[in-house]
Design an enzyme around this catalytic site. Structure first.
Site, PDB file in Angstrom:
ATOM      1  N   ARG A   1       6.949 -10.721  -5.228  1.00  0.00           N
ATOM      2  CA  ARG A   1       6.564 -11.408  -6.461  1.00  0.00           C
ATOM      3  C   ARG A   1       7.727 -12.170  -7.064  1.00  0.00           C
ATOM      4  O   ARG A   1       7.557 -13.200  -7.669  1.00  0.00           O
ATOM      5  CB  ARG A   1       6.032 -10.387  -7.477  1.00  0.00           C
ATOM      6  CG  ARG A   1       4.743  -9.735  -7.050  1.00  0.00           C
ATOM      7  CD  ARG A   1       4.566  -8.397  -7.682  1.00  0.00           C
ATOM      8  NE  ARG A   1       5.612  -7.466  -7.251  1.00  0.00           N
ATOM      9  CZ  ARG A   1       5.820  -6.278  -7.755  1.00  0.00           C
ATOM     10  NH1 ARG A   1       5.064  -5.863  -8.734  1.00  0.00           N
ATOM     11  NH2 ARG A   1       6.775  -5.503  -7.296  1.00  0.00           N
TER      12      ARG A   1
ATOM     13  N   LYS B   1       5.763  11.873  -5.107  1.00  0.00           N
ATOM     14  CA  LYS B   1       5.566  10.826  -6.118  1.00  0.00           C
ATOM     15  C   LYS B   1       4.367  11.197  -6.985  1.00  0.00           C
ATOM     16  O   LYS B   1       3.240  11.305  -6.480  1.00  0.00           O
ATOM     17  CB  LYS B   1       5.347   9.474  -5.418  1.00  0.00           C
ATOM     18  CG  LYS B   1       5.349   8.289  -6.364  1.00  0.00           C
ATOM     19  CD  LYS B   1       5.505   6.972  -5.624  1.00  0.00           C
ATOM     20  CE  LYS B   1       5.457   5.796  -6.588  1.00  0.00           C
ATOM     21  NZ  LYS B   1       5.706   4.514  -5.939  1.00  0.00           N
TER      22      LYS B   1
ATOM     23  N   HIS C   1      -2.506  -7.057  -5.965  1.00  0.00           N
ATOM     24  CA  HIS C   1      -2.690  -6.477  -4.629  1.00  0.00           C
ATOM     25  C   HIS C   1      -3.871  -7.161  -3.919  1.00  0.00           C
ATOM     26  O   HIS C   1      -3.783  -7.509  -2.742  1.00  0.00           O
ATOM     27  CB  HIS C   1      -3.012  -4.981  -4.718  1.00  0.00           C
ATOM     28  CG  HIS C   1      -1.908  -4.116  -5.257  1.00  0.00           C
ATOM     29  ND1 HIS C   1      -2.057  -3.318  -6.359  1.00  0.00           N
ATOM     30  CD2 HIS C   1      -0.643  -3.910  -4.830  1.00  0.00           C
ATOM     31  CE1 HIS C   1      -0.939  -2.643  -6.592  1.00  0.00           C
ATOM     32  NE2 HIS C   1      -0.051  -3.004  -5.681  1.00  0.00           N
TER      33      HIS C   1
ATOM     34  N   SER D   1       1.799  -1.924 -11.144  1.00  0.00           N
ATOM     35  CA  SER D   1       0.872  -0.867 -11.563  1.00  0.00           C
ATOM     36  C   SER D   1       1.390  -0.123 -12.793  1.00  0.00           C
ATOM     37  O   SER D   1       0.596   0.321 -13.630  1.00  0.00           O
ATOM     38  CB  SER D   1       0.627   0.105 -10.411  1.00  0.00           C
ATOM     39  OG  SER D   1       0.071  -0.581  -9.331  1.00  0.00           O
TER      40      SER D   1
HETATM   41  N1  COA Z   1       0.563  -7.065  -7.346  1.00  0.00           N
HETATM   42  C1  COA Z   1       0.814  -6.165  -8.295  1.00  0.00           C
HETATM   43  N2  COA Z   1       1.677  -5.162  -8.160  1.00  0.00           N
HETATM   44  C2  COA Z   1       2.341  -5.070  -7.004  1.00  0.00           C
HETATM   45  C3  COA Z   1       2.138  -5.977  -5.959  1.00  0.00           C
HETATM   46  C4  COA Z   1       1.208  -7.016  -6.168  1.00  0.00           C
HETATM   47  N3  COA Z   1       0.950  -7.926  -5.245  1.00  0.00           N
HETATM   48  N4  COA Z   1       2.943  -5.627  -4.938  1.00  0.00           N
HETATM   49  C5  COA Z   1       3.619  -4.536  -5.327  1.00  0.00           C
HETATM   50  N5  COA Z   1       3.260  -4.210  -6.578  1.00  0.00           N
HETATM   51  C6  COA Z   1       3.797  -3.125  -7.394  1.00  0.00           C
HETATM   52  C7  COA Z   1       3.060  -1.845  -7.246  1.00  0.00           C
HETATM   53  O1  COA Z   1       1.963  -1.818  -8.110  1.00  0.00           O
HETATM   54  C8  COA Z   1       4.110  -0.842  -7.618  1.00  0.00           C
HETATM   55  O2  COA Z   1       4.194  -0.768  -9.004  1.00  0.00           O
HETATM   56  P1  COA Z   1       4.795   0.487  -9.771  1.00  0.00           P
HETATM   57  O3  COA Z   1       6.072   0.872  -9.077  1.00  0.00           O
HETATM   58  O4  COA Z   1       4.988  -0.081 -11.109  1.00  0.00           O
HETATM   59  O5  COA Z   1       3.772   1.563  -9.734  1.00  0.00           O
HETATM   60  C9  COA Z   1       5.403  -1.457  -7.125  1.00  0.00           C
HETATM   61  O6  COA Z   1       5.135  -2.838  -7.007  1.00  0.00           O
HETATM   62  C10 COA Z   1       5.840  -0.883  -5.804  1.00  0.00           C
HETATM   63  O7  COA Z   1       4.814  -1.143  -4.938  1.00  0.00           O
HETATM   64  P2  COA Z   1       4.177  -0.481  -3.688  1.00  0.00           P
HETATM   65  O8  COA Z   1       3.687  -1.613  -2.895  1.00  0.00           O
HETATM   66  O9  COA Z   1       3.161   0.547  -4.028  1.00  0.00           O
HETATM   67  O10 COA Z   1       5.376   0.080  -2.993  1.00  0.00           O
HETATM   68  P3  COA Z   1       5.908   1.484  -2.979  1.00  0.00           P
HETATM   69  O11 COA Z   1       7.330   1.281  -3.231  1.00  0.00           O
HETATM   70  O12 COA Z   1       5.207   2.496  -3.771  1.00  0.00           O
HETATM   71  O13 COA Z   1       5.534   1.794  -1.471  1.00  0.00           O
HETATM   72  C11 COA Z   1       5.796   2.063   0.823  1.00  0.00           C
HETATM   73  C12 COA Z   1       6.402   1.622  -0.486  1.00  0.00           C
HETATM   74  C13 COA Z   1       4.594   2.935   0.624  1.00  0.00           C
HETATM   75  C14 COA Z   1       5.369   0.856   1.589  1.00  0.00           C
HETATM   76  C15 COA Z   1       6.904   2.820   1.561  1.00  0.00           C
HETATM   77  O14 COA Z   1       7.389   3.857   0.759  1.00  0.00           O
HETATM   78  C16 COA Z   1       6.433   3.389   2.864  1.00  0.00           C
HETATM   79  O15 COA Z   1       6.341   2.667   3.820  1.00  0.00           O
HETATM   80  N6  COA Z   1       6.141   4.700   2.888  1.00  0.00           N
HETATM   81  C17 COA Z   1       5.660   5.370   4.062  1.00  0.00           C
HETATM   82  C18 COA Z   1       6.724   6.298   4.643  1.00  0.00           C
HETATM   83  C19 COA Z   1       7.730   5.492   5.432  1.00  0.00           C
HETATM   84  O16 COA Z   1       7.465   5.001   6.498  1.00  0.00           O
HETATM   85  N7  COA Z   1       8.924   5.375   4.858  1.00  0.00           N
HETATM   86  C20 COA Z   1       9.990   4.569   5.424  1.00  0.00           C
HETATM   87  C21 COA Z   1       9.845   3.147   4.988  1.00  0.00           C
HETATM   88  S1  COA Z   1      11.247   2.174   5.393  1.00  0.00           S
END
Ligand code: COA
Length: 163
Positions: free
Chosen positions: A91, A42, A18, A129
């Site tokens: 990634r 979540k 990140h 993560s």
């Molecule tokens: N390095 C390491 N890990 C990474 C990474 C990086 N560069 N980029 C992503 N990851 C990992 C995260 O650690 C996470 O791991 P895990 O699932 O094992 O815990 C996974 O990839 C998913 O990552 P994250 O970036 O946290 O995405 P998410 O799916 O949890 O979040 C949001 C997605 C928050 C962006 C999305 O749900 C959102 O926009 N929510 C707000 C509400 C909304 O508007 N919803 C409509 C969206 S269309």
């Protein structure tokens, strides 16, 4: 005009992957808001407060980076903050379907906000993560994946769970 980007995620916890994306985004934009997306359904290991503190510490030396929380629609938060872009790290090809769906949905909701995909350094391509949490839960070293204060917090968390 200042160009602001959001970098949203759950950050449970923030990793070097990140941070690599945040650095790259901070080179491209005038302001990068690392946005903790609050999703009450979540279950996270770290509370929102804990994650926020960790991220603030992790980005303290990255110029133009700041931290915020968003508990609604991301594009609304982006518009409220004058952001022109949402940054996502990709990634591997496996990230693509989900990211494509989110990017197109967000574009449908707010045409003016552009999703920008950045690739973290290949040394972090496999990292997420959950892997970090799993290694820490089983007593493995995670200081090569996360800042030392996050590694210490993980160790404490799992020690507390066991005792
Ligand atoms: N390095 C390491 N890990 C990474 C990474 C990086 N560069 N980029 C992503 N990851 C990992 C995260 O650690 C996470 O791991 P895990 O699932 O094992 O815990 C996974 O990839 C998913 O990552 P994250 O970036 O946290 O995405 P998410 O799916 O949890 O979040 C949001 C997605 C928050 C962006 C999305 O749900 C959102 O926009 N929510 C707000 C509400 C909304 O508007 N919803 C409509 C969206 S269309």
């Amino acid at each position: 005009m200042k160009r602001t980007a959001l970098y949203p995620g759950t950050f449970d916890p923030i990793t070097f992957g990140h941070m690599d994306v945040i650095r790259r985004a901070a080179d491209l934009f005038d302001r990068v808001i690392v946005t903790i997306a609050v999703n009450p359904s979540k279950h996270t290991l770290f509370s929102l407060r804990e994650r926020r503190k960790q991220i603030e510490r992790a980005v303290q030396d990255i110029p133009r980076a700041e931290v915020a929380e968003c508990d609604g629609l991301l594009v609304d938060f982006a518009l409220q903050n004058g952001a022109v872009a949402i940054v996502r790290g990709v990634r591997a090809v496996s990230d693509f379907d989900y990211e494509f769906q989110m990017a197109l949905t967000n574009r449908k909701l707010a045409e003016k906000i552009t999703t920008v995909f950045l690739m973290p350094h290949e040394r972090y391509a496999y990292l997420n993560s959950s892997i970090v949490r799993e290694v820490a839960r089983l007593g493995g070293r995670v200081d090569c994946f996360v800042p030392d204060f996050v590694a210490a917090a993980l160790e404490k968390k799992f020690r507390d769970v066991k005792s």
